[in-house]
Write an enzyme that holds these catalytic residues in place. Structure first.
Site, PDB file in Angstrom:
ATOM      1  N   LYS A  66      44.168  40.304  30.633  1.00 36.33           N
ATOM      2  CA  LYS A  66      43.365  41.409  30.088  1.00 36.33           C
ATOM      3  C   LYS A  66      44.125  42.104  28.961  1.00 36.33           C
ATOM      4  O   LYS A  66      43.553  42.442  27.925  1.00 36.33           O
ATOM      5  CB  LYS A  66      43.022  42.405  31.219  1.00 36.33           C
ATOM      6  CG  LYS A  66      41.970  41.861  32.181  1.00 36.33           C
ATOM      7  CD  LYS A  66      41.817  42.700  33.449  1.00 36.33           C
ATOM      8  CE  LYS A  66      40.849  42.003  34.410  1.00 36.33           C
ATOM      9  NZ  LYS A  66      40.701  42.665  35.718  1.00 36.33           N
ATOM     10  N   GLN A 110      43.005  47.513  39.060  1.00 35.02           N
ATOM     11  CA  GLN A 110      42.901  46.130  39.504  1.00 35.02           C
ATOM     12  C   GLN A 110      42.775  46.079  41.019  1.00 35.02           C
ATOM     13  O   GLN A 110      43.529  46.707  41.753  1.00 35.02           O
ATOM     14  CB  GLN A 110      44.131  45.332  39.029  1.00 35.02           C
ATOM     15  CG  GLN A 110      44.051  43.846  39.302  1.00 35.02           C
ATOM     16  CD  GLN A 110      42.934  43.131  38.544  1.00 35.02           C
ATOM     17  OE1 GLN A 110      42.546  43.532  37.452  1.00 35.02           O
ATOM     18  NE2 GLN A 110      42.399  42.077  39.125  1.00 35.02           N
ATOM     19  N   ASP A 136      34.715  48.718  34.549  1.00 35.32           N
ATOM     20  CA  ASP A 136      34.474  47.692  35.565  1.00 35.32           C
ATOM     21  C   ASP A 136      33.074  47.832  36.163  1.00 35.32           C
ATOM     22  O   ASP A 136      32.569  46.912  36.796  1.00 35.32           O
ATOM     23  CB  ASP A 136      35.486  47.831  36.707  1.00 35.32           C
ATOM     24  CG  ASP A 136      36.555  46.759  36.676  1.00 35.32           C
ATOM     25  OD1 ASP A 136      36.274  45.658  36.170  1.00 35.32           O
ATOM     26  OD2 ASP A 136      37.658  47.030  37.177  1.00 35.32           O
TER      27      ASP A 136
HETATM   28  N1  GUN Z   1      39.874  41.830  41.024  1.00 39.60           N
HETATM   29  C1  GUN Z   1      39.179  40.659  40.932  1.00 39.60           C
HETATM   30  N2  GUN Z   1      38.238  40.750  39.961  1.00 39.60           N
HETATM   31  C2  GUN Z   1      38.350  41.990  39.444  1.00 39.60           C
HETATM   32  C3  GUN Z   1      37.650  42.668  38.424  1.00 39.60           C
HETATM   33  O1  GUN Z   1      36.723  42.170  37.771  1.00 39.60           O
HETATM   34  N3  GUN Z   1      38.067  43.940  38.162  1.00 39.60           N
HETATM   35  C4  GUN Z   1      39.072  44.532  38.861  1.00 39.60           C
HETATM   36  N4  GUN Z   1      39.381  45.800  38.571  1.00 39.60           N
HETATM   37  N5  GUN Z   1      39.716  43.932  39.825  1.00 39.60           N
HETATM   38  C5  GUN Z   1      39.359  42.669  40.103  1.00 39.60           C
END
Ligand code: GUN
Length: 324
Positions: A66, A110, A136
């Site tokens: 990311k 996350q 998100d």
């Molecule tokens: N953990 C697995 N997929 C995601 C996601 O799309 N966003 C976040 N914040 N954590 C994750």
């Protein structure tokens, strides 16, 4: 595209391959001038605040990707890390700091949070994220807006799937869609997005009776359960579009042979690296499907592209609203 795919469902494809790498690149290209324009008027780049708590190896990789992709597009990132032993209040304090910071446009915590933070830590942290910065789309306000089909920030993976369906010209309205998986992050928002585009949607899960039969009614079948190769050819109606959201790491040779076969490119890749990725869809599904996403190279790249898109959108909308 075929060169980028190391087997998997795509290796046996009679099906058309839905290429997420190419579309993710196109999405990033479309975002670039918006990032530049925002930076020109705001005097700073769109900015994403990230919280990574604990030492989950998968999360490390996701967060690294990311940040790398944000950098490449000119989006600034502010990464905060906490040890797995940190108390929940430390995570909350970081989110509150991001909420209050004018120069932070998006907030990403996350998942998963470390177990020591408590069973309800994720729900409590998503409750705390300002909806205007919820890139998100996991906060209850974002989720509620999505239920009501009002504009808001939409979870990245299901948004990426919709972008891929649209890009491929797959008709949604009036079609039967089956989503296997009912998570808040993928299954539920996926079902809602398909519903809002006038599909007739069924959500399946671990207790669905006769899952293959239910799945085989689908014109659009989305697998998001996190079980390698669960969706075999008997789940697939001939000609259906199959979207594989699963990203499962296989570390047992025996499992790789059982799923992909002894002469497969996946097995060759496993012999080199000791691990390979497998989706939730079995390779034999590609012999029946009309179109299918590969793993890797299907839905995965679109998730981060949509995160970048949500971050740029949050930055623009905050600025329009007089913030940031
Ligand atoms: N953990 C697995 N997929 C995601 C996601 O799309 N966003 C976040 N914040 N954590 C994750």
């Amino acid at each position: 595209m075929a060169a980028a795919i190391e087997g998997g469902a795509a290796e046996r494809a009679g099906a058309r391959i839905l290429d997420g790498v190419e579309l993710a690149e196109a999405i990033r290209e479309r975002l670039a001038p918006r990032v530049e324009a925002f930076a020109g008027v705001a005097g700073r780049p769109p900015t994403l605040g990230l919280l990574l708590a604990g030492d989950d190896p998968g999360s490390e990789i996701y967060v690294r990707n990311k940040i790398r992709q944000s950098d490449a597009l000119g989006i600034a990132t502010d990464l905060r890390r906490l040890p797995a032993t940190a108390p929940f209040r430390d995570a909350l304090a970081i989110v509150e700091e991001f909420n209050a910071a004018d120069a932070v446009d998006g907030i990403l915590v996350q998942s998963p949070l470390p177990p020591g933070m408590g069973a309800d830590a994720e729900a409590r942290i998503f409750d705390a994220i300002s909806p205007a910065k919820d890139v998100d789309g996991f906060s209850p306000v974002s989720a509620g807006r999505l239920v009501q089909n009002r504009t808001g920030l939409v979870p990245c993976t299901p948004a990426g799937v919709m972008a891929l369906l649209d890009h491929a010209g797959i008709e949604i309205s009036g079609r039967r869609a089956v989503v296997i998986g009912r998570s808040d992050i993928v299954g539920k928002p996926m079902a809602l997005l398909l519903l809002h585009r006038h599909a007739t949607v069924t959500i399946c899960h671990s207790r669905t009776a006769d899952l293959p039969r239910v799945a085989a009614a689908a014109d659009i079948l989305v697998a998001a359960i996190g079980r390698p190769a669960l969706v075999t050819r008997d789940f697939v109606k001939p000609g259906a579009t199959v979207i594989d959201v699963g990203i499962n790491t296989l570390t047992e040779r025996q499992q790789v042979v059982a799923i992909f076969g002894p002469g497969s490119r996946k097995l060759a890749a496993f012999e080199r690296r000791g691990r390979v990725l497998a989706g939730d869809v079995h390779p034999d599904a590609a012999e029946v499907a009309g179109a299918i996403t590969p793993v890797p190279g299907g839905v995965g790249p679109l998730t981060i592209a949509q995160l970048l898109s949500n971050t740029v959108r949050a930055a623009e909308e905050r600025r329009r609203a007089g913030a940031g």
